[in-house]
Design an enzyme around this catalytic site. Structure first.
Site, PDB file in Angstrom:
ATOM      1  N   GLU A  38      37.117  28.151   0.469  1.00  0.00           N
ATOM      2  CA  GLU A  38      37.333  28.901   1.723  1.00  0.00           C
ATOM      3  C   GLU A  38      38.845  29.050   1.966  1.00  0.00           C
ATOM      4  O   GLU A  38      39.618  28.144   1.623  1.00  0.00           O
ATOM      5  CB  GLU A  38      36.691  28.073   2.852  1.00  0.00           C
ATOM      6  CG  GLU A  38      36.802  28.645   4.243  1.00  0.00           C
ATOM      7  CD  GLU A  38      36.157  27.703   5.291  1.00  0.00           C
ATOM      8  OE1 GLU A  38      35.805  26.541   4.947  1.00  0.00           O
ATOM      9  OE2 GLU A  38      36.010  28.135   6.440  1.00  0.00           O
ATOM     10  N   LYS A 111      32.067  34.897   7.784  1.00  0.00           N
ATOM     11  CA  LYS A 111      31.428  33.627   8.198  1.00  0.00           C
ATOM     12  C   LYS A 111      30.723  33.769   9.550  1.00  0.00           C
ATOM     13  O   LYS A 111      31.354  34.093  10.563  1.00  0.00           O
ATOM     14  CB  LYS A 111      32.502  32.537   8.257  1.00  0.00           C
ATOM     15  CG  LYS A 111      31.985  31.131   8.496  1.00  0.00           C
ATOM     16  CD  LYS A 111      33.155  30.135   8.401  1.00  0.00           C
ATOM     17  CE  LYS A 111      32.718  28.697   8.467  1.00  0.00           C
ATOM     18  NZ  LYS A 111      33.851  27.765   8.300  1.00  0.00           N
ATOM     19  N   CYS A 144      31.290  27.434   4.071  1.00  0.00           N
ATOM     20  CA  CYS A 144      31.398  26.086   4.632  1.00  0.00           C
ATOM     21  C   CYS A 144      30.333  25.746   5.677  1.00  0.00           C
ATOM     22  O   CYS A 144      29.184  25.536   5.329  1.00  0.00           O
ATOM     23  CB  CYS A 144      32.819  25.849   5.141  1.00  0.00           C
ATOM     24  SG  CYS A 144      33.231  24.088   5.148  1.00  0.00           S
ATOM     25  N   VAL A 171      35.489  19.106   5.948  1.00  0.00           N
ATOM     26  CA  VAL A 171      36.252  18.019   6.557  1.00  0.00           C
ATOM     27  C   VAL A 171      35.348  16.870   7.002  1.00  0.00           C
ATOM     28  O   VAL A 171      35.833  15.809   7.373  1.00  0.00           O
ATOM     29  CB  VAL A 171      37.102  18.517   7.747  1.00  0.00           C
ATOM     30  CG1 VAL A 171      38.179  19.454   7.266  1.00  0.00           C
ATOM     31  CG2 VAL A 171      36.256  19.179   8.816  1.00  0.00           C
TER      32      VAL A 171
HETATM   33  C1  ACM Z   1      34.352  24.291   7.836  1.00  0.00           C
HETATM   34  O1  ACM Z   1      33.466  25.068   8.177  1.00  0.00           O
HETATM   35  N1  ACM Z   1      35.447  24.696   7.208  1.00  0.00           N
HETATM   36  C2  ACM Z   1      34.222  22.848   8.084  1.00  0.00           C
END
Ligand code: ACM
Length: 265
Positions: A38, A111, A144, A171
């Protein structure tokens, strides 16, 4: 079909340097499909919107032009996360991923589930969950935090996605390594989790990224996994046809047995 990921530690605010490093790696690797993390060019830990706008770029733009050239030259499909500046103008940016085919066609996913302070900097996705067909194989993209929402992977799988490419900057340690195996099992798909490694410190904020990128098969087995701190390219051979078989037993099919008459979601 050989599929892989490049796990590395992008340097915040250095898109040119990160692009150079990615190009060097892509030119060396031998694969049909490569997935990058990402926000692979900008870095992740933004502290103000101005930075996002400075570090994001439109499609087409220098980053997509460069990766497109490599995809064509190497006959390879490349998927990467990037900060996308709205090409219609204004001050809108998306946390996006693009897929570039060996023919040079570029497809975008934005996203849908923004994580934490991403909500301060990016617009939520507005392109749904598209599935792209490349050389007869159906590929879906997630980014992510999308992995927390089983509906996202299911929506791609119900459209026939055989491989889910998942650029990430994780994370929260260890969760996605479990959920994405589960998503592989519950949808019978291959899953390429391309995470980053390293840490970022910006002002009083710090994030450490958990590495452990992995590829899982439609039975949820890990086919290959990087270390937590390791940088490198990892790849395996897969047969994407296996992802078309949704049977659990001769009498049970994951998709045909769904009780959509009783589910609320
Ligand atoms: C994330 O969605 N980068 C934790």
């Amino acid at each position: 079909m050989k599929v892989g990921f490049y796990q590395f530690s992008p340097v915040f605010g250095e898109p040119k340097k990160n692009l150079e490093k990615i190009v060097e790696q892509l030119l060396k690797c031998d694969a049909d499909l490569v997935v990058l993390p990402e926000l692979a060019f900008s870095g992740y830990l933004f502290i103000e919107k101005k930075e996002v706008l400075t570090l994001s770029e439109t499609i087409p733009g220098p980053i997509s032009d460069t990766l497109r050239e490599i995809a064509i030259k190497k006959g390879m499909t490349i998927v990467t996360g990037f900060a996308e500046l709205n090409s219609a103008g204004g001050d809108k940016a998306y946390n996006s991923a693009f897929l570039v085919t060996p023919e040079g066609d570029i497809k975008i996913y934005r996203k849908n589930h923004l994580f934490h302070e991403e909500k301060l900097f990016f617009e939520p996705g507005d392109l749904g969950f598209p599935v792209f067909t490349v050389k007869g194989v159906k590929i879906g993209l997630l980014i992510c935090f999308d992995h927390f929402f089983p509906e996202a992977a299911r929506t791609l799988a119900l459209q026939g996605a055989q491989i889910i490419c998942h650029p990430s900057n994780l994370v929260i340690p260890f969760k996605a390594q479990l959920t994405t195996r589960t998503r592989s099992i519950e949808n019978k798909v291959f899953w390429i989790l391309a995470n980053r490694t390293g840490s970022e410190v910006r002002g009083d904020k710090k994030f450490t990224y958990s590495g452990l990128s992995q590829i899982s098969d439609p039975d949820g087995r890990i086919m290959v996994q990087a270390g937590e701190l390791e940088e490198g390219f990892f790849a395996v051979d897969i047969n994407p046809e296996l992802a078309k078989n949704k049977s659990i037993t001769p009498l049970c099919s994951l998709f045909q047995d769904r009780r959509t008459d009783i589910y609320q979601i």
